[in-house]
Enzyme design. Structure first.
Site, PDB file in Angstrom:
ATOM      1  CG  HIS A   1      16.351  70.955  27.138  1.00 13.20           C
ATOM      2  ND1 HIS A   1      15.105  70.416  27.420  1.00 13.20           N
ATOM      3  CD2 HIS A   1      17.173  69.902  26.881  1.00 13.20           C
ATOM      4  CE1 HIS A   1      15.170  69.099  27.331  1.00 13.20           C
ATOM      5  NE2 HIS A   1      16.411  68.763  27.006  1.00 13.20           N
TER       6      HIS A   1
ATOM      7  CE  LYS B   1      15.100  70.323  23.304  1.00  9.80           C
ATOM      8  NZ  LYS B   1      15.844  69.623  22.241  1.00  9.80           N
TER       9      LYS B   1
END
Length: 272
Positions: free
Chosen positions: A158, A162
């Site tokens: 990600h 995040k």
């Protein structure tokens, strides 16, 4: 049209919040009736469209969930665990469908959300996309077909913003693999490797997290045995897939009885 479900978006200034606002505004099946941000945020009091750098849309950003939930049929919530738990209780009081995309929820958070689901519809999923939910089903089936000679590793990547790991989607996949093998994920999860860890324990389900750049979301489930590997993969390249899924869940929930559901239910993929 005033007879379409009214939707509130929480966490308006976030990437998902803005994507959801735009998606609801463009939909003929629902309408935007409220936009929330945390107290003290500089968007409070502004028109949501103007705050996003565009034209006015006639919806003012507020920090008062009671006011906007009262006129909503659904709340779509991609925020943080503490906020989501509070929203769950308020949405239940308003009998509004609560679609939860928030990840990183604790067992205590989940208990409180489950209590709220006794009074209203809650749709909670670590990932709202069709492709990921199909991957979950495939993972469960492959795990059931293979014995513990195959090590299972969930690898996720990600963007660098995040804040939780493993991702909610990775945990969904790990749960699916555990269900396929007939075990409890808590008993076989391995996500804290660092230093001299010793050999991998037979039957464990491992997690590896990558964070960098602007990666929307990539998930691999690897089944590795001596001499061969099977890899199931999903790659998200556009965050709008999550917005589409969340709005679909909010509309689906309008005709359901109170309870806690997931995207498998929404997409008709549930085993039950």
């Amino acid at each position: 049209m005033t007879d379409t479900p009214g939707i509130v978006i929480t966490g308006a200034s976030g990437r998902m919040g803005q994507m959801l606002i735009n998606h609801v505004q463009a939909s003929d099946a629902c309408r935007l009736v409220g936009v929330l941000e945390r107290p003290g945020h500089d968007w409070i009091g502004q028109d949501a469209g103007v705050a996003m750098g565009g034209a006015a849309i006639g919806v003012t950003v507020t920090d008062d969930p009671l006011e906007v939930f009262a006129k909503a049929q659904a709340v779509i919530d991609f925020t943080a665990p503490a906020a989501t738990v509070g929203f769950a209780a308020l949405a239940a009081q308003a009998r509004a469908v609560h679609v939860i995309g928030t990840t990183g929820l604790s067992d205590d958070d989940l208990t409180k959300i489950n209590a709220a689901a006794r009074h209203a519809v809650i749709v909670r999923a670590g990932n709202m996309s069709l492709g990921v939910n199909l991957l979950v089903q495939l993972t469960k089936k492959v795990a059931a077909a293979l014995d513990e000679d195959f090590d299972i590793e969930v690898i996720e990547a990600h963007h660098h913003h995040k804040v939780d790991a493993p991702s909610g989607t990775a945990l969904m996949l790990g749960e699916a693999a555990a269900q396929g093998r007939g075990v409890d994920l808590k008993d076989v999860s391995d996500s804290g490797r660092d230093g001299i860890t010793g050999a991998r324990k037979r039957g464990d389900i491992g997690f590896s997290a990558i964070r960098g750049g602007d990666i929307v979301g990539e998930h691999d489930v690897m089944f590795a045995a001596p001499g061969e590997r099977i890899v199931l993969r999903h790659m998200a390249t556009d965050r709008s897939i999550f917005a589409r899924g969340a709005v679909k869940a909010a509309l689906w929930g309008q005709t359901q009885a109170p309870g806690e559901y997931d995207m498998m239910d929404v997409l008709g993929l549930s085993d039950g």
